[in-house]
Design a protein around this motif. Structure first.
Motif, PDB file in Angstrom:
ATOM      1  N   THR B  11      78.864  24.759  43.465  1.00  0.00           N
ATOM      2  CA  THR B  11      78.187  23.566  42.952  1.00  0.00           C
ATOM      3  C   THR B  11      77.893  22.554  44.046  1.00  0.00           C
ATOM      4  O   THR B  11      77.460  21.438  43.779  1.00  0.00           O
ATOM      5  CB  THR B  11      79.012  22.899  41.843  1.00  0.00           C
ATOM      6  OG1 THR B  11      80.324  22.642  42.350  1.00  0.00           O
ATOM      7  CG2 THR B  11      79.101  23.803  40.636  1.00  0.00           C
ATOM      8  N   ASN B  72      84.844  24.089  38.750  1.00  0.00           N
ATOM      9  CA  ASN B  72      85.017  22.649  38.548  1.00  0.00           C
ATOM     10  C   ASN B  72      85.438  22.049  39.874  1.00  0.00           C
ATOM     11  O   ASN B  72      86.607  22.027  40.219  1.00  0.00           O
ATOM     12  CB  ASN B  72      86.089  22.406  37.489  1.00  0.00           C
ATOM     13  CG  ASN B  72      86.375  20.920  37.309  1.00  0.00           C
ATOM     14  OD1 ASN B  72      85.506  20.086  37.570  1.00  0.00           O
ATOM     15  ND2 ASN B  72      87.583  20.586  36.881  1.00  0.00           N
ATOM     16  N   ASP B  73      84.467  21.571  40.623  1.00  0.00           N
ATOM     17  CA  ASP B  73      84.726  21.015  41.941  1.00  0.00           C
ATOM     18  C   ASP B  73      84.431  19.526  41.886  1.00  0.00           C
ATOM     19  O   ASP B  73      83.275  19.125  41.733  1.00  0.00           O
ATOM     20  CB  ASP B  73      83.807  21.711  42.948  1.00  0.00           C
ATOM     21  CG  ASP B  73      83.950  21.144  44.353  1.00  0.00           C
ATOM     22  OD1 ASP B  73      84.693  20.158  44.532  1.00  0.00           O
ATOM     23  OD2 ASP B  73      83.304  21.690  45.268  1.00  0.00           O
ATOM     24  N   PRO B  74      85.458  18.674  42.006  1.00  0.00           N
ATOM     25  CA  PRO B  74      85.219  17.232  41.890  1.00  0.00           C
ATOM     26  C   PRO B  74      84.228  16.727  42.942  1.00  0.00           C
ATOM     27  O   PRO B  74      83.627  15.664  42.772  1.00  0.00           O
ATOM     28  CB  PRO B  74      86.602  16.610  42.133  1.00  0.00           C
ATOM     29  CG  PRO B  74      87.575  17.707  41.928  1.00  0.00           C
ATOM     30  CD  PRO B  74      86.867  18.983  42.239  1.00  0.00           C
ATOM     31  N   GLN B  75      84.055  17.495  44.006  1.00  0.00           N
ATOM     32  CA  GLN B  75      83.113  17.084  45.058  1.00  0.00           C
ATOM     33  C   GLN B  75      81.722  17.681  44.842  1.00  0.00           C
ATOM     34  O   GLN B  75      80.816  17.467  45.646  1.00  0.00           O
ATOM     35  CB  GLN B  75      83.640  17.496  46.433  1.00  0.00           C
ATOM     36  CG  GLN B  75      84.974  16.847  46.803  1.00  0.00           C
ATOM     37  CD  GLN B  75      84.918  15.335  46.659  1.00  0.00           C
ATOM     38  OE1 GLN B  75      83.990  14.701  47.163  1.00  0.00           O
ATOM     39  NE2 GLN B  75      85.887  14.756  45.964  1.00  0.00           N
ATOM     40  N   GLY B  76      81.545  18.423  43.778  1.00  0.00           N
ATOM     41  CA  GLY B  76      80.259  19.070  43.556  1.00  0.00           C
ATOM     42  C   GLY B  76      79.574  18.548  42.310  1.00  0.00           C
ATOM     43  O   GLY B  76      79.982  17.553  41.709  1.00  0.00           O
ATOM     44  N   GLU B  77      78.520  19.248  41.911  1.00  0.00           N
ATOM     45  CA  GLU B  77      77.828  18.918  40.666  1.00  0.00           C
ATOM     46  C   GLU B  77      78.754  19.212  39.489  1.00  0.00           C
ATOM     47  O   GLU B  77      79.586  20.119  39.560  1.00  0.00           O
ATOM     48  CB  GLU B  77      76.548  19.754  40.536  1.00  0.00           C
ATOM     49  CG  GLU B  77      75.565  19.622  41.700  1.00  0.00           C
ATOM     50  CD  GLU B  77      74.912  18.252  41.763  1.00  0.00           C
ATOM     51  OE1 GLU B  77      74.721  17.622  40.709  1.00  0.00           O
ATOM     52  OE2 GLU B  77      74.599  17.807  42.890  1.00  0.00           O
ATOM     53  N   GLU B  78      78.565  18.501  38.386  1.00  0.00           N
ATOM     54  CA  GLU B  78      79.440  18.657  37.231  1.00  0.00           C
ATOM     55  C   GLU B  78      79.167  20.011  36.552  1.00  0.00           C
ATOM     56  O   GLU B  78      78.020  20.395  36.334  1.00  0.00           O
ATOM     57  CB  GLU B  78      79.202  17.501  36.260  1.00  0.00           C
ATOM     58  CG  GLU B  78      80.351  17.268  35.295  1.00  0.00           C
ATOM     59  CD  GLU B  78      80.303  18.191  34.096  1.00  0.00           C
ATOM     60  OE1 GLU B  78      81.373  18.540  33.569  1.00  0.00           O
ATOM     61  OE2 GLU B  78      79.180  18.571  33.689  1.00  0.00           O
ATOM     62  N   SER B  79      80.251  20.711  36.200  1.00  0.00           N
ATOM     63  CA  SER B  79      80.116  22.119  35.823  1.00  0.00           C
ATOM     64  C   SER B  79      79.365  22.348  34.504  1.00  0.00           C
ATOM     65  O   SER B  79      78.630  23.321  34.379  1.00  0.00           O
ATOM     66  CB  SER B  79      81.491  22.785  35.763  1.00  0.00           C
ATOM     67  OG  SER B  79      82.325  22.123  34.832  1.00  0.00           O
ATOM     68  N   TRP B  80      79.525  21.478  33.519  1.00  0.00           N
ATOM     69  CA  TRP B  80      78.825  21.713  32.246  1.00  0.00           C
ATOM     70  C   TRP B  80      77.319  21.503  32.401  1.00  0.00           C
ATOM     71  O   TRP B  80      76.517  22.202  31.780  1.00  0.00           O
ATOM     72  CB  TRP B  80      79.349  20.777  31.148  1.00  0.00           C
ATOM     73  CG  TRP B  80      80.672  21.170  30.563  1.00  0.00           C
ATOM     74  CD1 TRP B  80      81.859  21.262  31.222  1.00  0.00           C
ATOM     75  CD2 TRP B  80      80.940  21.514  29.196  1.00  0.00           C
ATOM     76  NE1 TRP B  80      82.844  21.632  30.342  1.00  0.00           N
ATOM     77  CE2 TRP B  80      82.323  21.787  29.100  1.00  0.00           C
ATOM     78  CE3 TRP B  80      80.147  21.600  28.048  1.00  0.00           C
ATOM     79  CZ2 TRP B  80      82.928  22.140  27.896  1.00  0.00           C
ATOM     80  CZ3 TRP B  80      80.761  21.951  26.852  1.00  0.00           C
ATOM     81  CH2 TRP B  80      82.135  22.228  26.776  1.00  0.00           C
ATOM     82  N   ILE B  81      76.944  20.504  33.195  1.00  0.00           N
ATOM     83  CA  ILE B  81      75.515  20.260  33.411  1.00  0.00           C
ATOM     84  C   ILE B  81      74.905  21.470  34.129  1.00  0.00           C
ATOM     85  O   ILE B  81      73.848  21.987  33.744  1.00  0.00           O
ATOM     86  CB  ILE B  81      75.299  18.961  34.228  1.00  0.00           C
ATOM     87  CG1 ILE B  81      75.831  17.737  33.468  1.00  0.00           C
ATOM     88  CG2 ILE B  81      73.833  18.790  34.602  1.00  0.00           C
ATOM     89  CD1 ILE B  81      75.116  17.400  32.185  1.00  0.00           C
TER      90      ILE B  81
END
Lengths: 390, 353
Positions: B11, B72-81
């Motif tokens: 992400t 689920n990477d807090p530094q990446g794009e949001e996983s559900w989106i």
């Protein structure tokens, strides 16, 4: 400055007209032959179509017809706007996703990440319709426990946190509802537009919260004098706090080439009603609930339900829409010119934005975009005097 | 026997080899042109990382993977989106979104999941994992104690499962509450997203035996993994519910073992490691970028196929594979590893979605 006009997405499917009660589109009707069935690939196998494909077509119709985007509502029985928005981000171009949601349902850090990501996925086309109303057991259905007045305080705090994270850098917050320590959005998610906020809610607690975070205060259509009073109050309150809040009206319309044709549409829908429909409506009209907005709507119900004309509140304003489909009671009925004039009247008494809807949303998006929107004066209407109505 | 192969979609930060952090593929930074002033660039700023994510999703689908893993990477794009975006633009693959049980109301998550299922012919799945690091949790507004995490995961899955499958459901736990809940009409009757859970501890395995459809292990040498794997299957048998075992592992496959080792050593150097891979095998090498597995399998295609077949023989039924760059490697692995591996395991080349 000019006004923004949005359309609405029918997340609950819809019939082919106000006169028809079967929701042919979407999968809300499930009787044999009463809804569109996806027929599969010519060579066999599933074609993969589902109710989102109709919604996608409405969204495309809205953007092609000149609407900014559409309100995507959230109800217990319908699909969720976050899902719809992320699914449709790539196949739309200018359509803005107005996501209806209750802040209490999401962790604010999650919400901030979702929002920033959706902005990136859609090139900045996400905005919010923040809802806090309702209450009681209905709220617990969603798994949410906060009581009514507390919930507006929570909405305020939620949006505080969202804005705090949006600025970038390390953000901590120790509030009544949320605690965060050294939270931060990642670099590549920063710098997006903060979503515009359309704010719903009619209670005093709602207005306090709106005055801190709303860009638009969103109301259903009410009798014009009542609506003016409400908008004046909102603008006065929010001006005091130094935040200019604009006003928006969410309204259903029936616009036809002539006034007669428009009323014929309404009359036919009305004449199709069963006694059971009317009883259900009468029962609803007698209820009172936690929602101040819904209570205000009920106060305009006529005593008997025999003649559609008894529901006419003003010229071109009909208060029987909730008999024909779920949702608010008041809507505008008339020729293209009349509908445009009534909308301009609303602009004169304070509206800066509209969320329009008409059934069926696909064909009507084209009709309204082609016939009504070009007639609107919008903010230019403010230069002329408000004509006497009612 | 069926075995599923997922491909990880990073992400953030994907790109060629280890300098991915320098430039986001598909994305223009504001002021720095990629080309010199003497060369025109027709792109403007009309693409961003989502265009690349879309390419990865299509690549994995075309290359024959069964699913996409969105970490689920807090530094990446949001996983559900990202998951919603990729689901609409793929036809066949499962889309597994990883997230954490602190994301909000379990009912709301379940309701959104129902829409994902309805819009994808039930291709959506969940991987629920809460960060082990308390500071990382607090940055996510989550002040839960370590010891309470399994209980919250359990309540989350329990509430979500019930509101999807029944109506009139009430629950009052320590973390979640619902009254007369459950989805009706067209929202009813949807498949509960397959639940993937992770972790290596005894407590993790116990939760999985109770709740998970799939338990994901981090990459370990087979000999070390085996006791955990056996424990999971034992617990699952005792609980009388099937739990499949999954392995999250990164791959570094090249035409020859020597090339693979050479590239692995380069990656290790770029990460400041001093002990460099010097032969094919499983190395504690973190693939650069997002959501790295705990180890990377380095070698030529035959070596990698043989090792993965050994894991399958030991009971692994789901592989979560990753490599960098995700687009190019999806094709490489789809072409050079999956067909031969499937043939060796007696699997048909394409499984029904």
């Amino acid at each position: 400055m000019a006004i923004d006009i949005f359309w609405r997405i029918p997340t609950h499917g819809e019939p082919s007209s106000l006169c028809n009660k079967l929701h042919h589109r979407g999968d809300w009707s499930q009787q044999e032959g009463d809804h569109i069935v996806h027929r599969g690939l010519a060579g066999g196998g599933s074609d993969g179509f589902n109710s989102l494909d109709y919604i996608a077509e409405v969204a495309r119709a809205a953007e092609i017809s000149g609407f900014h985007g559409g309100l995507i509502p959230s109800f217990p029985m319908t699909d969720e706007p976050w899902a719809i928005s992320s699914f449709l981000a790539r196949e739309t171009s200018t359509f803005r996703f107005m996501i209806a949601f209750q802040p209490g349902f999401l962790n604010p850090v999650t919400a901030a990440r979702m929002t920033a990501s959706l902005q990136r996925a859609s090139n900045g086309r996400a905005l919010f319709n923040i809802i806090t109303g309702g209450g009681g057991p209905a709220q617990l259905w969603w798994g949410d426990v906060a009581p009514h007045d507390d919930r507006y305080a929570r909405t305020t705090e939620f949006l505080d946190v969202l804005r705090g994270l949006w600025k970038g850098g390390s953000y901590s917050h120790h509030g009544k509802f949320y605690q965060l320590e050294n939270a931060a959005l990642p670099e590549q998610l920063l710098g997006q537009d903060f979503p515009e906020i359309y704010f719903s809610g009619s209670s005093d607690a709602a207005l306090v919260s709106a005055s801190q975070h709303a860009d638009f205060y969103l109301s259903w259509l009410e009798p014009f004098d009542q609506l003016k009073e409400k908008f004046d109050k909102v603008k006065e309150k929010t001006d005091k706090l130094g935040r200019k809040v604009k006003c928006a009206v969410r309204v259903d319309i029936v616009a036809r080439a002539t006034e007669e044709e428009a009323w014929r549409e309404v009359r036919r829908g009305f004449e199709n009603l069963t006694d059971a429909d009317k009883e259900r409506y009468a029962r609803f009209a007698q209820q009172t609930g936690d929602s101040v907005g819904a209570n205000r709507q009920r106060s305009n119900t006529p005593k008997n339900l025999d003649n559609y004309q008894d529901f006419i509140l003003h010229p071109n304003v009909w208060s029987g829409f909730s008999l024909l489909r779920g949702g608010q009671t008041n809507g505008i009925v008339g020729s293209y010119e009349q509908v445009a004039e009534r909308l301009d009247d609303l602009v004169r008494l304070g509206a800066d934005s509209f969320i329009l809807a008409s059934t069926p949303h696909l064909e009507e998006a084209y009709r309204v975009g082609e016939e009504v929107l070009p007639l609107l004066q919008g903010h230019s209407a403010r230069n002329s005097v408000l004509r006497a109505v009612g | 026997m069926t075995i599923q192969f997922y491909w990880q979609v990073p992400t953030r930060g994907d790109g060629r080899l280890a300098d991915a952090a320098v430039k986001l593929r598909g994305e223009r930074s504001n002021d720095q042109p990629y080309f010199t002033a003497g060369v025109t660039d027709p792109r403007g700023r009309q693409f961003n990382y989502y265009d690349h994510l879309h390419q990865i999703g299509k690549a994995a689908e075309l290359a024959g993977f069964d699913g996409l893993l969105v970490p689920n990477d807090p530094q990446g794009e949001e996983s559900w989106i990202v998951a919603g975006y990729l689901t609409r633009n793929t036809r066949r693959v499962k889309v597994l979104a990883a997230f954490d049980s602190a994301r909000g109301s379990a009912v709301y998550a379940a309701k959104n999941a129902v829409s994902y299922q309805r819009y994808s012919n039930s291709r959506f799945a969940w991987q629920i994992a809460t960060p082990a690091d308390a500071a990382e949790r607090r940055a996510n507004g989550d002040f839960i104690d370590d010891a309470d995490i399994p209980q919250r995961t359990e309540e989350f899955v329990t509430v979500a499962r019930h509101v999807i499958t029944e109506t009139g459901y009430s629950f009052k736990g320590r973390f979640f509450e619902v009254l007369e809940g459950g989805f009706k009409g067209p929202l009813s009757g949807q498949a509960v997203p397959q639940v993937f859970l992770t972790g290596q501890t005894a407590a993790d395995l116990a939760v999985s035996a109770k709740l998970a459809d799939v338990h994901v292990f981090g990459a370990l040498p087979l000999a070390e993994l085996k006791p955990h794997l056996e424990r999971l299957l034992e617990l699952s048998a005792k609980a009388r519910r099937p739990v499949q075992a999954a392995l999250r592992i990164d791959l570094l496959v090249r035409e020859t073992a020597a090339e693979a080792v050479h590239d692995a050593a380069r990656q290790a150097r770029q990460q400041g490691q001093t002990a460099l891979p010097d032969q094919a095998g499983l190395w504690a090498l973190q693939t650069p970028g997002t959501g790295a597995a705990r180890a990377t399998l380095v070698g030529d295609a035959d070596q990698v196929i043989a090792t993965l077949a050994d894991y399958a023989a030991a009971g692994i039924r789901v592989f979560q594979l990753g490599a960098v760059p995700a687009l190019e490697e999806a094709y490489r692995i789809g072409e050079q590893v999956l067909p031969a591996l499937r043939a060796r395991l007696g699997l048909t080349q394409q499984q029904a979605a």
